[in-house]
Motif scaffolding. Sequence first.
Motif, PDB file in Angstrom:
ATOM      1  N   ARG A 191      -1.906 -17.921 -13.900  1.00 55.95           N
ATOM      2  CA  ARG A 191      -2.903 -18.003 -11.747  1.00 55.95           C
ATOM      3  C   ARG A 191      -4.081 -18.384 -12.301  1.00 55.95           C
ATOM      4  N   PRO A 192      -4.787 -18.466 -11.018  1.00 53.30           N
ATOM      5  CA  PRO A 192      -6.077 -19.039 -10.475  1.00 53.30           C
ATOM      6  C   PRO A 192      -6.333 -17.869 -11.150  1.00 53.30           C
ATOM      7  N   HIS A 193      -8.322 -18.030 -11.981  1.00 57.20           N
ATOM      8  CA  HIS A 193      -8.750 -17.283 -11.740  1.00 57.20           C
ATOM      9  C   HIS A 193      -8.726 -15.655 -10.966  1.00 57.20           C
ATOM     10  N   ARG A 194      -9.471 -15.769 -10.098  1.00 55.31           N
ATOM     11  CA  ARG A 194      -9.613 -14.463  -8.553  1.00 55.31           C
ATOM     12  C   ARG A 194      -7.924 -13.848  -9.008  1.00 55.31           C
ATOM     13  N   ASP A 195      -7.146 -14.856  -8.629  1.00 51.55           N
ATOM     14  CA  ASP A 195      -5.803 -14.192  -8.543  1.00 51.55           C
ATOM     15  C   ASP A 195      -5.494 -12.857 -10.019  1.00 51.55           C
ATOM     16  N   ARG A 196      -5.848 -13.199 -11.193  1.00 54.38           N
ATOM     17  CA  ARG A 196      -5.559 -12.473 -11.868  1.00 54.38           C
ATOM     18  C   ARG A 196      -5.955 -10.623 -12.368  1.00 54.38           C
ATOM     19  N   ASN A 197      -4.982 -10.663 -11.503  1.00 54.03           N
ATOM     20  CA  ASN A 197      -6.058  -9.043 -10.554  1.00 54.03           C
ATOM     21  C   ASN A 197      -4.838  -7.988 -10.631  1.00 54.03           C
ATOM     22  N   PHE A 198      -4.986  -7.028 -10.893  1.00 53.50           N
ATOM     23  CA  PHE A 198      -3.345  -6.189 -11.123  1.00 53.50           C
ATOM     24  C   PHE A 198      -4.032  -5.987  -9.541  1.00 53.50           C
ATOM     25  N   ALA A 199      -4.740  -5.283  -9.050  1.00 51.05           N
ATOM     26  CA  ALA A 199      -4.423  -4.830  -6.827  1.00 51.05           C
ATOM     27  C   ALA A 199      -4.166  -5.861  -6.733  1.00 51.05           C
ATOM     28  N   ARG A 200      -4.662  -7.243  -6.743  1.00 52.16           N
ATOM     29  CA  ARG A 200      -4.229  -8.657  -5.853  1.00 52.16           C
ATOM     30  C   ARG A 200      -2.307  -7.990  -6.171  1.00 52.16           C
ATOM     31  N   PHE A 201      -1.865  -8.177  -7.451  1.00 50.92           N
ATOM     32  CA  PHE A 201      -0.709  -8.246  -7.486  1.00 50.92           C
ATOM     33  C   PHE A 201       0.212  -6.824  -6.983  1.00 50.92           C
ATOM     34  N   VAL A 202      -0.284  -6.083  -7.517  1.00 49.04           N
ATOM     35  CA  VAL A 202       0.665  -4.712  -6.206  1.00 49.04           C
ATOM     36  C   VAL A 202       0.645  -4.876  -5.330  1.00 49.04           C
ATOM     37  N   PHE A 203      -0.478  -5.185  -4.470  1.00 45.92           N
ATOM     38  CA  PHE A 203      -0.611  -5.232  -2.811  1.00 45.92           C
ATOM     39  C   PHE A 203       0.116  -6.968  -2.619  1.00 45.92           C
ATOM     40  N   LEU A 204      -0.353  -7.305  -3.009  1.00 43.01           N
ATOM     41  CA  LEU A 204       0.151  -9.371  -2.298  1.00 43.01           C
ATOM     42  C   LEU A 204       1.296  -9.916  -3.014  1.00 43.01           C
ATOM     43  N   ASP A 205       1.556  -9.139  -3.600  1.00 42.07           N
ATOM     44  CA  ASP A 205       2.775  -9.973  -4.292  1.00 42.07           C
ATOM     45  C   ASP A 205       4.395  -9.487  -4.488  1.00 42.07           C
ATOM     46  N   GLN A 206       5.202 -10.070  -3.475  1.00 41.77           N
ATOM     47  CA  GLN A 206       6.860  -8.996  -3.881  1.00 41.77           C
ATOM     48  C   GLN A 206       7.165  -8.480  -4.727  1.00 41.77           C
ATOM     49  N   ALA A 207       7.212  -9.477  -5.332  1.00 44.27           N
ATOM     50  CA  ALA A 207       7.992  -9.268  -6.608  1.00 44.27           C
ATOM     51  C   ALA A 207       6.671  -8.099  -7.427  1.00 44.27           C
ATOM     52  N   ALA A 208       5.356  -7.448  -7.252  1.00 36.18           N
ATOM     53  CA  ALA A 208       5.606  -5.817  -7.377  1.00 36.18           C
ATOM     54  C   ALA A 208       6.374  -4.858  -6.537  1.00 36.18           C
ATOM     55  N   LEU A 209       6.707  -5.102  -5.476  1.00 37.13           N
ATOM     56  CA  LEU A 209       7.631  -4.227  -4.657  1.00 37.13           C
ATOM     57  C   LEU A 209       8.720  -3.901  -5.898  1.00 37.13           C
ATOM     58  N   SER A 210       9.874  -5.224  -6.316  1.00 35.10           N
ATOM     59  CA  SER A 210      11.027  -4.464  -7.316  1.00 35.10           C
ATOM     60  C   SER A 210      10.994  -4.446  -8.575  1.00 35.10           C
ATOM     61  N   LEU A 211       9.115  -4.626  -9.489  1.00 33.72           N
ATOM     62  CA  LEU A 211       9.437  -4.598 -10.613  1.00 33.72           C
ATOM     63  C   LEU A 211       8.761  -2.638 -10.815  1.00 33.72           C
ATOM     64  N   TYR A 212       7.971  -2.273  -9.547  1.00 37.19           N
ATOM     65  CA  TYR A 212       7.621  -0.800  -9.323  1.00 37.19           C
ATOM     66  C   TYR A 212       8.322   0.005  -8.912  1.00 37.19           C
ATOM     67  N   THR A 213       9.477   0.493  -9.776  1.00 34.48           N
ATOM     68  CA  THR A 213      10.631   2.013  -8.731  1.00 34.48           C
ATOM     69  C   THR A 213       9.436   2.794  -8.554  1.00 34.48           C
ATOM     70  N   ASP A 214       8.537   2.632  -8.408  1.00 35.09           N
ATOM     71  CA  ASP A 214       7.786   4.685  -7.316  1.00 35.09           C
ATOM     72  C   ASP A 214       6.808   3.632  -7.204  1.00 35.09           C
ATOM     73  N   TRP A 215       6.587   2.550  -6.323  1.00 33.49           N
ATOM     74  CA  TRP A 215       5.542   1.351  -5.896  1.00 33.49           C
ATOM     75  C   TRP A 215       4.943   2.061  -5.149  1.00 33.49           C
ATOM     76  N   GLU A 216       4.712   3.425  -4.513  1.00 33.02           N
ATOM     77  CA  GLU A 216       3.884   3.825  -3.692  1.00 33.02           C
ATOM     78  C   GLU A 216       2.612   4.859  -4.673  1.00 33.02           C
ATOM     79  N   ARG A 217       3.918   4.818  -5.418  1.00 31.39           N
ATOM     80  CA  ARG A 217       2.696   6.107  -6.470  1.00 31.39           C
ATOM     81  C   ARG A 217       1.716   4.898  -7.441  1.00 31.39           C
ATOM     82  N   VAL A 218       2.055   3.477  -7.579  1.00 32.42           N
ATOM     83  CA  VAL A 218       1.166   3.212  -8.175  1.00 32.42           C
ATOM     84  C   VAL A 218      -0.014   2.456  -7.215  1.00 32.42           C
ATOM     85  N   ALA A 219       0.885   1.456  -6.168  1.00 34.22           N
ATOM     86  CA  ALA A 219       0.134   1.822  -4.672  1.00 34.22           C
ATOM     87  C   ALA A 219      -1.376   2.921  -4.847  1.00 34.22           C
TER      88      ALA A 219
END
Length: 302
Positions: A150-178
């Motif tokens: 990914r571009p350097h600016r997108d290598r970020n866990f916060a962007r992954f958690v909130f802006l990448d739909q893949a994170a929703l299905s990856l994290y079983t307890d997404w709300e707690r992770v968020a």
Amino acid sequence: MDRSSEIREFLRTRRARITPEQAGLAPHAGPRRVPGLRREEVAQLAGVSVDYYIRLERGRAQGVSEAVLDAVARALHLDDTERAHLFDLTQPTTTARTRRKRPLAPQRVRPALYRALDALSVPAVVQGRRLDVLAANPLGYALFADFASRPHRDRNFARFVFLDQAALSLYTDWERVARDTVASLRLYAGRHADDPQLTELIGELSLHSDTFRRLWADHDVRAHTTGTKRLHHPLVGDLTLDYVVLAAEDDPEQSLAIYTPEPASPSAEALGILASWTTTSTTAAPAPEQTPQTQQTQSPPS
């Protein structure tokens, strides 16, 4: 980010969560106009004048003593992380103020840490400021996302958690992770309120995620050193992994997160299958910067 408003909202949200009974005060007769403690009650518990506490909560913290901050922290039942955050907000050091006048230098991962990543047989990720992903071993990328491509600016866990739909299905307890993700960013913001890259990140997440805006307004802070992640990986299914976060001695704002399963558990078996599918050509070092791509901006549902 305005430091005065950060002090005000942090103290306001902390006193709003404590009842007079929890603080050891006599119950107040009649209805209360505000949740939790009044400012007058915090002043009483901290042993300072009401005017003094009101000035502090309005963000006028210049010259406030450590003794007063400790007293306020005790009155509000702050834990160690929250107390440290209050000190960061109210008493930024001269060095920090000088440093914030210029951009922070890019973080570099030492070659020895890259070798350590490659030597680990479990997922491992190096995180930096703002939850940036600085490096990972092949299994770390396979577990979460291929941040290296990914571009350097997108290598970020916060962007992954909130802006990448893949994170929703990856994290079983997404709300707690968020919630944990936002609390970590809040803790960093207390030390680097004037970091322009942080301001950009917060603005982007606030624009595209209702959930982020709601959690950011809570002003919760939390330091994560150990815990458990429950994941549903698209290739190997459910995983329960314990993690430990180790700080780098030469850079306190750089840490190594290591994820391990219980021995002989279904998660260990699944992780072994994922490892066997991970290409050996992947290296721990991040890939060269890519041409900027259009970032997914659809927010996970609140």
